[in-house]
Write an enzyme that holds these catalytic residues in place. Structure first.
Site, PDB file in Angstrom:
ATOM      1  N   ASP A  18      -8.250   5.444 -11.283  1.00 15.58           N
ATOM      2  CA  ASP A  18      -9.473   6.025 -11.863  1.00 15.58           C
ATOM      3  C   ASP A  18     -10.277   6.747 -10.787  1.00 15.58           C
ATOM      4  OD1 ASP A  18      -9.268   4.620 -14.575  1.00 15.58           O
ATOM      5  OD2 ASP A  18      -9.210   2.953 -13.173  1.00 15.58           O
ATOM      6  N   GLU A 266      -0.911   7.427 -11.888  1.00 20.64           N
ATOM      7  CA  GLU A 266      -1.179   8.791 -12.335  1.00 20.64           C
ATOM      8  C   GLU A 266      -1.308   9.756 -11.161  1.00 20.64           C
ATOM      9  OE1 GLU A 266      -4.679  11.020 -14.859  1.00 20.64           O
ATOM     10  OE2 GLU A 266      -3.887   9.163 -15.602  1.00 20.64           O
TER      11      GLU A 266
HETATM   12  C1  TRH Z   1      -1.614   3.767  -0.977  1.00 23.22           C
HETATM   13  C2  TRH Z   1      -2.699   4.820  -0.993  1.00 23.22           C
HETATM   14  C3  TRH Z   1      -3.123   5.393  -2.164  1.00 23.22           C
HETATM   15  N1  TRH Z   1      -4.065   6.352  -2.155  1.00 23.22           N
HETATM   16  C4  TRH Z   1      -4.555   6.946  -3.413  1.00 23.22           C
HETATM   17  C5  TRH Z   1      -3.634   7.928  -4.066  1.00 23.22           C
HETATM   18  C6  TRH Z   1      -4.169   7.891  -5.489  1.00 23.22           C
HETATM   19  O1  TRH Z   1      -5.307   8.741  -5.571  1.00 23.22           O
HETATM   20  C7  TRH Z   1      -4.628   6.442  -5.664  1.00 23.22           C
HETATM   21  C8  TRH Z   1      -3.634   5.608  -6.457  1.00 23.22           C
HETATM   22  O2  TRH Z   1      -3.747   5.935  -7.794  1.00 23.22           O
HETATM   23  P1  TRH Z   1      -2.498   6.054  -8.767  1.00 23.22           P
HETATM   24  O3  TRH Z   1      -1.426   6.752  -8.060  1.00 23.22           O
HETATM   25  O4  TRH Z   1      -2.942   6.654 -10.042  1.00 23.22           O
HETATM   26  O5  TRH Z   1      -1.993   4.561  -8.980  1.00 23.22           O
HETATM   27  P2  TRH Z   1      -2.768   3.200  -9.362  1.00 23.22           P
HETATM   28  O6  TRH Z   1      -1.756   2.274  -9.882  1.00 23.22           O
HETATM   29  O7  TRH Z   1      -3.516   2.712  -8.203  1.00 23.22           O
HETATM   30  O8  TRH Z   1      -3.753   3.600 -10.510  1.00 23.22           O
HETATM   31  C9  TRH Z   1      -3.563   3.289 -11.882  1.00 23.22           C
HETATM   32  O9  TRH Z   1      -4.814   2.831 -12.328  1.00 23.22           O
HETATM   33  C10 TRH Z   1      -4.846   2.507 -13.692  1.00 23.22           C
HETATM   34  C11 TRH Z   1      -6.210   1.953 -14.032  1.00 23.22           C
HETATM   35  C12 TRH Z   1      -4.516   3.721 -14.511  1.00 23.22           C
HETATM   36  O10 TRH Z   1      -4.551   3.443 -15.847  1.00 23.22           O
HETATM   37  C13 TRH Z   1      -3.147   4.196 -14.129  1.00 23.22           C
HETATM   38  O11 TRH Z   1      -2.786   5.339 -14.895  1.00 23.22           O
HETATM   39  C14 TRH Z   1      -3.111   4.485 -12.665  1.00 23.22           C
HETATM   40  O12 TRH Z   1      -3.868   5.640 -12.418  1.00 23.22           O
HETATM   41  O13 TRH Z   1      -4.756   5.910  -4.352  1.00 23.22           O
HETATM   42  C15 TRH Z   1      -4.645   6.788  -0.969  1.00 23.22           C
HETATM   43  O14 TRH Z   1      -5.498   7.704  -0.970  1.00 23.22           O
HETATM   44  N2  TRH Z   1      -4.240   6.214   0.190  1.00 23.22           N
HETATM   45  C16 TRH Z   1      -3.294   5.242   0.246  1.00 23.22           C
HETATM   46  O15 TRH Z   1      -2.962   4.754   1.347  1.00 23.22           O
END
Ligand code: TRH
Length: 371
Positions: A18, A266
């Site tokens: 989110d 996402e």
């Molecule tokens: C591991 C890591 C991630 N990130 C960021 C990348 C992404 O913006 C974010 C991870 O988000 P996502 O890839 O979407 O995976 P997520 O599993 O963390 O988020 C999920 O949350 C739920 C509530 C939603 O319903 C899902 O659709 C999904 O968005 O973290 C970093 O900036 N640095 C890091 O070291």
């Protein structure tokens, strides 16, 4: 297009998706070439700080990358709403704020979750009638030109290519996330780099078994706290290294550095697409297996080889036996080349479409003009 002003409301339900999407969108709208006024309301600054380390979690308001960030609590300051209010993922802005929006005549956008299902095209942009007369619309991101598009910063792919063209940048970056010299030497000598960002129920041990069976030197990078139990599963072929959480810019560098990425949710899916490298996606699980329908809709668009599509389904179903054999098959030189080519093709096709920030600004401008 003229300058707009946005309020974005973000409730951190779980994980980082989110805030990941909202922070990326907020920065893009606030920075050149858009330069709109952006205020981002976030209810959980602690989660936010994991992907934005410069954030001061104790501050009610602060400005970073030209975005005004407000800690969204029950006591958030009463302010005049901006011209456009984006409610991310139906997160319910406060009643008092909605009343003020009504007085102000703000445009209300419900930014929805990303899906490749067909119905998204017909629901994107539909109005949702409000009793108080406010104009509210559904805005659906998506993988086709008839949707709201995908978040992609201007010049991202060119920046990626430039970065990849200089191998020293990769070495310097990997050093900065504490990859030991000995492992860096292995990579320079041809070891494969795999990045693993997955949910705790992913069949990650089966993945490592498959990689071990292949007997090709591999370095597996895993963000801290993601699958800690895997650490004891390495051997002389597969070495596991934990990397710290990094900001979103460096997250891209992790994906660009790796030969094969595992991503989830996402936002990291979209970043893996822009990396243009082979990857496996773990979709966020929903009740009654609804996510498998979403996964298949996306695979149908992808053009990935059948074996890769099967691997992604097995990864999501937690089918350990199939994952450990299918990964070895997918890495076999001919299949690997097909996988690489299909990823490049899909990425290039998606990059031809207008990105989400432009689609959103265009949509809001049109709605404002039509009053
Ligand atoms: C591991 C890591 C991630 N990130 C960021 C990348 C992404 O913006 C974010 C991870 O988000 P996502 O890839 O979407 O995976 P997520 O599993 O963390 O988020 C999920 O949350 C739920 C509530 C939603 O319903 C899902 O659709 C999904 O968005 O973290 C970093 O900036 N640095 C890091 O070291």
């Amino acid at each position: 297009m003229g300058v707009l002003s946005f309020d974005i409301f973000c409730r951190v339900v779980d994980n980082l998706g989110d805030i990941g999407v909202c922070w990326r969108l907020a920065r893009q709208l606030a920075q050149p070439p858009h330069r709109h006024a952006v205020r981002l309301w976030v209810d959980d600054l602690h989660s936010f700080s994991r992907i934005a380390p410069q954030l001061r979690t104790w501050d009610v308001s602060q400005r970073i990358y030209d975005v005004d960030i407000v800690h969204w609590t029950g006591h958030s300051p009463i302010v005049q709403p901006h011209a456009v209010v984006i409610e991310a993922f139906a997160c319910d802005p406060p009643r008092s704020f909605i009343d003020a929006m009504s007085e102000q005549g703000s445009l209300w956008i419900n930014l929805e979750y990303l899906s490749a299902e067909n119905w998204v095209e017909s629901f994107h942009g539909l109005p949702s009638l409000q009793p108080n007369g406010l104009r509210k619309y559904f805005f659906f991101p998506g993988f086709t030109p008839n949707t709201g598009g995908l978040l992609r910063e201007p010049g991202l792919l060119a920046a990626r290519d430039q970065w990849l063209a200089d191998p020293q940048q990769r070495v310097d970056f990997l050093k900065s996330v504490n990859v030991p010299d000995e492992q860096l030497r292995r990579i320079e000598q041809g070891a494969r780099l795999v990045f693993l960002f997955c949910y705790p129920d992913a069949p990650a041990k089966a993945l490592v078994d498959g990689l071990i069976r292949e007997e090709h030197p591999t370095l597996l990078l895993i963000p801290q706290g993601v699958y800690p139990s895997l650490a004891g599963h390495q051997n002389r072929y597969v070495h596991i290294h934990q990397v710290p959480f990094v900001d979103q810019t460096n997250f891209d560098l992790l994906l660009w550095s790796s030969d094969l990425n595992f991503v989830r949710g996402e936002d990291s899916l979209v970043r893996a697409l822009w990396a243009g490298k082979p990857f496996v996606w773990q979709i966020y699980a929903q009740e009654a297996g609804a996510h498998m329908i979403k996964l298949q809709a996306w695979l149908d668009l992808s053009g990935y080889p059948a074996g890769v599509q099967a691997l992604m389904r097995q990864w999501n179903l937690g089918d350990e036996l199939a994952v450990s054999t299918e990964i070895t098959a997918a890495l076999e030189p001919r299949s690997w080349k097909q996988w690489q080519d299909s990823c490049k093709e899909f990425t290039e096709k998606l990059a031809e479409y207008t990105d989400l920030a432009y689609c959103l600004v265009d949509f809001c401008t049109q709605k404002q003009r039509s009053g």
